[in-house]
Scaffold this active site. Structure first.
Site, PDB file in Angstrom:
ATOM      1  N   GLY A 148      -0.228 -15.125  28.386  1.00  0.00           N
ATOM      2  CA  GLY A 148       0.615 -16.074  28.513  1.00  0.00           C
ATOM      3  C   GLY A 148       2.255 -15.388  28.765  1.00  0.00           C
ATOM      4  O   GLY A 148       2.537 -14.517  28.636  1.00  0.00           O
ATOM      5  N   CYS A 149       2.943 -16.491  28.340  1.00  0.00           N
ATOM      6  CA  CYS A 149       4.637 -16.328  28.343  1.00  0.00           C
ATOM      7  C   CYS A 149       5.127 -15.394  27.469  1.00  0.00           C
ATOM      8  O   CYS A 149       6.173 -14.611  27.690  1.00  0.00           O
ATOM      9  CB  CYS A 149       5.349 -17.563  28.056  1.00  0.00           C
ATOM     10  SG  CYS A 149       4.761 -18.814  29.422  1.00  0.00           S
ATOM     11  N   ASN A 150       4.479 -14.900  26.034  1.00  0.00           N
ATOM     12  CA  ASN A 150       5.102 -14.188  25.318  1.00  0.00           C
ATOM     13  C   ASN A 150       4.540 -12.624  25.778  1.00  0.00           C
ATOM     14  O   ASN A 150       5.054 -11.623  25.114  1.00  0.00           O
ATOM     15  CB  ASN A 150       4.281 -14.367  24.053  1.00  0.00           C
ATOM     16  CG  ASN A 150       2.817 -14.400  23.776  1.00  0.00           C
ATOM     17  OD1 ASN A 150       2.648 -15.554  24.093  1.00  0.00           O
ATOM     18  ND2 ASN A 150       2.110 -13.339  23.819  1.00  0.00           N
ATOM     19  N   ALA A 151       3.775 -12.404  26.690  1.00  0.00           N
ATOM     20  CA  ALA A 151       3.052 -11.253  27.021  1.00  0.00           C
ATOM     21  C   ALA A 151       3.942 -10.265  27.267  1.00  0.00           C
ATOM     22  O   ALA A 151       3.635  -8.719  27.442  1.00  0.00           O
ATOM     23  CB  ALA A 151       1.973 -11.337  28.098  1.00  0.00           C
TER      24      ALA A 151
END
Length: 371
Positions: A148-151
């Site tokens: 997701g967006c943290n990756a």
């Protein structure tokens, strides 16, 4: 300026550094109103979500038009093909732009990390890009998928670790997110929130640990003028594991995103803890951080981070601008914000910055950087 007890100049010179960044988006861009009109959305609740998102325009590959002008319904197979085709196109453009900025060539790349959460393919983008770009077949590679967006920071951690062990050799991370390949148009508020927020984009970052710092200066070697990657930290929030999901919908026969309305408040409640963990043992205080590069997760997320850390609107200006001009670009968003920061020419030697992403898990990822 940095605290006197912070990381030393000599330590900065030894660490992997950002050598260049490149970004890419689809040529097709739409205002929020244009997207609503393209799908004849008249529900005032949905229109309000779109029009109050703090997003003005996004790059998207919308479904093709039918003969009557309406938009076609894409199957999961159609969406997957969009993920691959558009992803390779954007990924290639981002890589080439990044290498130009770094003053390097494809032949210099020894390690490739590809990050994506908007489709699932085997082999992954790393193998496909090596073939597409004609890169060395001996290039080491890794794919970070489904985080997701943290990756983007999860991938950058791996890249920095590889660079640490291979001084002088170039590593590359590419975040490739065709978020329109994960859209569902079913008229629900769950889908409306997602569809109002995300945009398509790719971002590449080149990292190298200088083989040898210039004598007597302690500064970066040629071609490594970006900040040193000093430290990474994670904060997992297990009790909010279901707050952000990309899972299979039996009714729609496709994958779809889900974002819990409480996400901004969950992130805000833990962001101080995450930052303190990052800075522990460095000798730095929050007040020593001159630059903040935050994921453009949405207006409420940005505001929650800012308020809980006591930041000024100016501190998150680049994040806000990326959200306005591109939307939430998932894993690569923070690199778009970093690119905006560097374009300002406001960074000075001796200053420190924090890179911050957040996403499913729920997770907050951080990196401490120094110039």
């Amino acid at each position: 300026m940095a605290s006197a007890t912070g990381p030393s100049i000599a330590d900065l010179a030894r660490r992997p550094r950002i050598a260049g960044v490149g970004t890419a988006c689809p040529r097709e861009t739409y205002t929020q109103r244009e997207i609503l009109d393209a799908f004849d959305i008249s529900d005032q609740r949905v229109r309000s979500v779109f029009m109050n998102s703090a997003i003005e325009r996004r790059g998207l590959l919308l479904p093709p038009r039918r003969s009557d002008g309406s938009r076609a319904t894409e199957s999961q197979g159609d969406l997957l093909r969009k993920h691959v085709t558009n992803g390779l196109s954007m990924g290639r453009e981002a890589v080439e732009s990044c290498l130009r900025e770094a003053g390097r060539s494809l032949a210099d790349v020894r390690y490739l990390c590809c990050v994506s959460s908007t489709g699932f393919i085997t082999p992954g983008f790393s193998a496909l890009l090596i073939k597409e770009l004609g890169m060395d077949r001996h290039c080491a590679r890794i794919d970070v998928v489904g985080m997701g967006c943290n990756a983007g920071l999860n991938g950058l951690t791996a890249v920095a670790g590889w660079s640490e062990a291979h001084p002088g050799e170039l590593a590359l991370m590419v975040c490739i997110e065709t978020c329109s390949a994960a859209y569902v148009f079913d008229g629900t508020m769950r889908s409306a929130v997602v569809n109002s927020l995300f945009g398509d984009g790719a971002a590449a970052v080149a990292v190298v640990r200088p083989a040898q710092a210039p004598e007597n200066t302690g500064g970066p070697a040629k071609g490594t003028s970006g900040p040193a990657l000093l430290r990474f930290a994670s904060c997992i929030i297990p009790e909010a594991v279901d707050a952000m999901r990309y899972d299979w919908d039996d009714d729609l026969a496709r994958f779809s995103f889900y974002l819990d309305p409480e996400v901004p408040y969950v992130v805000g409640a833990h962001v101080g803890l995450a930052l303190d963990n990052l800075l522990t043992g460095t000798g730095l205080l929050r007040s020593d951080i001159s630059h903040w590069v935050v994921h453009s997760g949405g207006k409420k997320v940005i505001d929650s981070v800012r308020l809980n850390l006591g930041l000024a609107r100016h501190d998150v200006r680049n994040t806000t601008k990326v959200l306005r001009d591109y939307g939430n670009l998932s894993s690569g968003s923070f690199l778009f914000s970093y690119q905006q920061l560097m374009a300002e020419g406001c960074v000075r030697p001796g200053e420190f910055g924090v890179l911050m992403t957040m996403g499913p898990g729920s997770t907050i990822e951080l990196a401490l950087v120094g110039w």
